[in-house]
Design an enzyme around this catalytic site. Structure first.
Site, PDB file in Angstrom:
ATOM      1  CE  LYS A   1     140.586  14.028  58.357  1.00 41.44           C
ATOM      2  NZ  LYS A   1     140.084  15.048  59.366  1.00 41.44           N
TER       3      LYS A   1
ATOM      4  CG  ASN B   1     137.484  20.142  63.337  1.00 39.69           C
ATOM      5  OD1 ASN B   1     137.067  19.296  62.556  1.00 39.69           O
ATOM      6  ND2 ASN B   1     137.883  19.775  64.532  1.00 39.69           N
ATOM      7  CB  ALA B   2     131.897  20.203  61.890  1.00 42.80           C
TER       8      ALA B   2
ATOM      9  CG  LEU C   1     136.608  11.628  60.923  1.00 38.59           C
ATOM     10  CD1 LEU C   1     136.182  10.259  61.386  1.00 38.59           C
ATOM     11  CD2 LEU C   1     138.148  11.652  61.091  1.00 38.59           C
TER      12      LEU C   1
ATOM     13  CB  CYS D   1     135.461  11.650  65.343  1.00 36.00           C
ATOM     14  SG  CYS D   1     135.382  13.112  64.129  1.00 36.00           S
TER      15      CYS D   1
ATOM     16  CE  LYS E   1     142.689  12.629  68.964  1.00 35.12           C
ATOM     17  NZ  LYS E   1     143.155  13.152  67.721  1.00 35.12           N
TER      18      LYS E   1
ATOM     19  CB  ILE F   1     141.166  14.853  75.071  1.00 34.66           C
ATOM     20  CG1 ILE F   1     141.572  16.670  75.104  1.00 34.66           C
ATOM     21  CG2 ILE F   1     141.148  14.501  76.439  1.00 34.66           C
ATOM     22  CD1 ILE F   1     140.643  17.296  75.799  1.00 34.66           C
ATOM     23  CG  ASN F   2     139.186  13.636  68.868  1.00 33.60           C
ATOM     24  OD1 ASN F   2     139.056  14.817  68.318  1.00 33.60           O
ATOM     25  ND2 ASN F   2     139.103  12.571  68.188  1.00 33.60           N
ATOM     26  CB  THR F   3     137.600  18.519  69.210  1.00 33.68           C
ATOM     27  OG1 THR F   3     136.795  17.277  68.532  1.00 33.68           O
ATOM     28  CG2 THR F   3     138.843  18.806  68.436  1.00 33.68           C
TER      29      THR F   3
HETATM   30  C1  LIG Z   1     140.531  20.379  61.549  1.00 31.89           C
HETATM   31  C2  LIG Z   1     140.813  19.199  62.526  1.00 31.89           C
HETATM   32  C3  LIG Z   1     140.796  17.970  62.367  1.00 31.89           C
HETATM   33  C4  LIG Z   1     140.935  16.739  63.124  1.00 31.89           C
HETATM   34  N1  LIG Z   1     140.933  15.777  62.308  1.00 31.89           N
HETATM   35  C5  LIG Z   1     140.909  14.485  63.440  1.00 31.89           C
HETATM   36  C6  LIG Z   1     141.170  13.137  62.816  1.00 31.89           C
HETATM   37  O1  LIG Z   1     140.795  13.059  61.482  1.00 31.89           O
HETATM   38  N2  LIG Z   1     141.283  12.226  63.740  1.00 31.89           N
HETATM   39  C7  LIG Z   1     141.519  12.489  64.888  1.00 31.89           C
HETATM   40  O2  LIG Z   1     141.607  11.563  65.813  1.00 31.89           O
HETATM   41  N3  LIG Z   1     141.328  13.657  65.599  1.00 31.89           N
HETATM   42  C8  LIG Z   1     141.379  14.633  64.805  1.00 31.89           C
HETATM   43  N4  LIG Z   1     141.410  16.103  65.335  1.00 31.89           N
HETATM   44  C9  LIG Z   1     141.649  16.116  66.729  1.00 31.89           C
HETATM   45  C10 LIG Z   1     143.200  16.518  66.837  1.00 31.89           C
HETATM   46  O3  LIG Z   1     143.945  15.540  66.377  1.00 31.89           O
HETATM   47  C11 LIG Z   1     143.409  16.990  68.364  1.00 31.89           C
HETATM   48  O4  LIG Z   1     142.930  15.852  69.103  1.00 31.89           O
HETATM   49  C12 LIG Z   1     142.623  18.121  68.970  1.00 31.89           C
HETATM   50  O5  LIG Z   1     142.376  19.199  67.857  1.00 31.89           O
HETATM   51  C13 LIG Z   1     143.033  18.641  70.010  1.00 31.89           C
HETATM   52  O6  LIG Z   1     144.266  18.989  69.940  1.00 31.89           O
HETATM   53  P1  LIG Z   1     144.761  20.654  69.744  1.00 31.89           P
HETATM   54  O7  LIG Z   1     144.251  21.427  70.893  1.00 31.89           O
HETATM   55  O8  LIG Z   1     146.170  20.616  69.733  1.00 31.89           O
HETATM   56  O9  LIG Z   1     144.502  20.733  68.287  1.00 31.89           O
HETATM   57  C14 LIG Z   1     141.353  17.228  64.361  1.00 31.89           C
HETATM   58  C15 LIG Z   1     141.273  18.630  64.769  1.00 31.89           C
HETATM   59  C16 LIG Z   1     141.229  19.745  63.950  1.00 31.89           C
HETATM   60  C17 LIG Z   1     141.167  20.823  64.452  1.00 31.89           C
END
Ligand SMILES: Cc1cc2nc3c(=O)[nH]c(=O)nc-3n(C[C@H](O)[C@H](O)[C@H](O)COP(=O)(O)O)c2cc1C
Length: 315
Positions: free
Chosen positions: A57, A81-82, A85, A142, A177, A203-205
């Site tokens: 995390k 998600n929101a 962190l 993020c 990232k 990518i991130n979200t």
């Molecule tokens: C609930 C949740 C919490 C996340 N927390 C973090 C985080 O703390 N740091 C980060 O770099 N990405 C975070 N992410 C992003 C994921 O690591 C990932 O980049 C993103 O979900 C896309 O991949 P996926 O479609 O396989 O989930 C989070 C995603 C989710 C769904």
């Protein structure tokens, strides 16, 4: 009858080749930050040592409380998600989690975030050289925090500044990232690679929202959130394809990977490894099934080395 011999395919990947310490993974499948806790939570139900690496995390200098509830909304083909962190902070990670990591035979990577460049730098100073930690992943992407996080990841100069500052304090491998919420992800990737990143996670979200039509209000406490899961796979794949053909550091694909075939698309687009996120919420064994499925695919297609797939679909 003649016995058939099949040699197990080579799944190893080096994802920090320009770092003197390096990061050689036994297979190219990692858990994505924020979707697998600290990894240890799963050790009794999942063979976590069979993973390429575990990314924990997002971790900050001090503990963060995160955003107001609700923080998670399921959408038709993904998850919004929101969380913002929420995390225990680096001191508790070192005192409570790290001793457990040291007993496990799998590389652990700390994902870090901060409100300022100075916070990222202080984290790097604390983490560098810690026994039981194999790399750092810099989260400059993020979308769910008011200050910091994505602010650094949407501007090439800011992205380079934070990367350079952390690099100056960090000898261990550094992944950076990136956010898809930009006009030109190749420009950000170029800036970050030149500033010393050993690998890029894409990518991130994706920024999004949902509305509760009964309440006539945004569904998330933070109004906006980050979309993950199946819906974002094509976006992630295009980002990997674009960046991998222009940048000379390994790219790690992440976004909507649910099965081995999804992962193979990312390798063919140019990813050297992948991260599995939202899929683990449906099945904590998903990353392991993906490792096994990749090995099976290679064997079925008489491909001896995973590296032969990387960039195979490039035109
Ligand atoms: C609930 C949740 C919490 C996340 N927390 C973090 C985080 O703390 N740091 C980060 O770099 N990405 C975070 N992410 C992003 C994921 O690591 C990932 O980049 C993103 O979900 C896309 O991949 P996926 O479609 O396989 O989930 C989070 C995603 C989710 C769904």
């Amino acid at each position: 009858m003649q016995k058939k011999h099949s040699i197990a395919p080579d799944l190893t990947v080096q994802i920090a080749p320009r770092n003197s310490i390096g990061l050689l993974l036994k297979n190219p499948v990692m858990t994505a930050s924020g979707t697998y806790g600290y990894g240890v939570e799963y050790k009794d139900s999942v063979d976590i040592e069979a993973l390429g690496a575990i990314i924990c995390k997002g971790t900050t200098l001090e503990p963060w409380n995160g955003n107001a509830q609700p923080r998670l909304i399921e959408t038709t083909h993904g998850l919004l998600n929101a969380v913002g962190l929420e995390n225990i902070g680096i001191k508790s990670l070192i005192s409570d989690v790290l001793p457990q990591w040291r007993t496990l035979h799998v590389p652990f990577i700390i994902n870090i975030a901060g409100h300022s460049i100075d916070e990222y730098v202080q984290l790097a100073e604390i983490i560098d050289g810690l026994d039981g930690v194999h790399a750092v992943e810099l989260n400059i992407s993020c979308p769910n925090v008011a200050c910091g996080g994505m602010e650094f990841g949407v501007d090439p100069d800011m992205a380079a500044k934070v990367t350079t500052a952390v690099r100056s304090k960090l000898k261990m491998p550094m992944l950076v990232k990136l956010s898809p919420n930009v006009t030109d992800i190749v420009a950000i990737a170029t800036a970050v690679a030149e500033a010393g990143a050993d690998a890029l996670t894409l990518i991130n979200t994706v920024s999004g929202m949902a509305i509760d039509i009964k309440k006539r209000r945004p569904s998330l406490g933070n109004i906006f959130g980050g979309l993950s899961g199946a819906a974002i796979k094509p976006i992630a794949l295009a980002s990997v394809y674009r960046v991998a053909q222009r940048i000379d550091v390994p790219v790690i694909g992440c976004g909507g990977i649910f099965c081995a075939e999804d992962a193979i698309e990312f390798f063919m687009a140019g990813a050297s490894a992948v991260q599995v996120g939202t899929a683990s919420f449906c099945d904590p064994n998903a990353p392991i099934k993906i490792v096994n499925g990749i090995a099976q695919y290679l064997q079925n297609n008489a491909i001896q080395n995973i590296r032969d797939l990387i960039g195979a679909a490039r035109i």
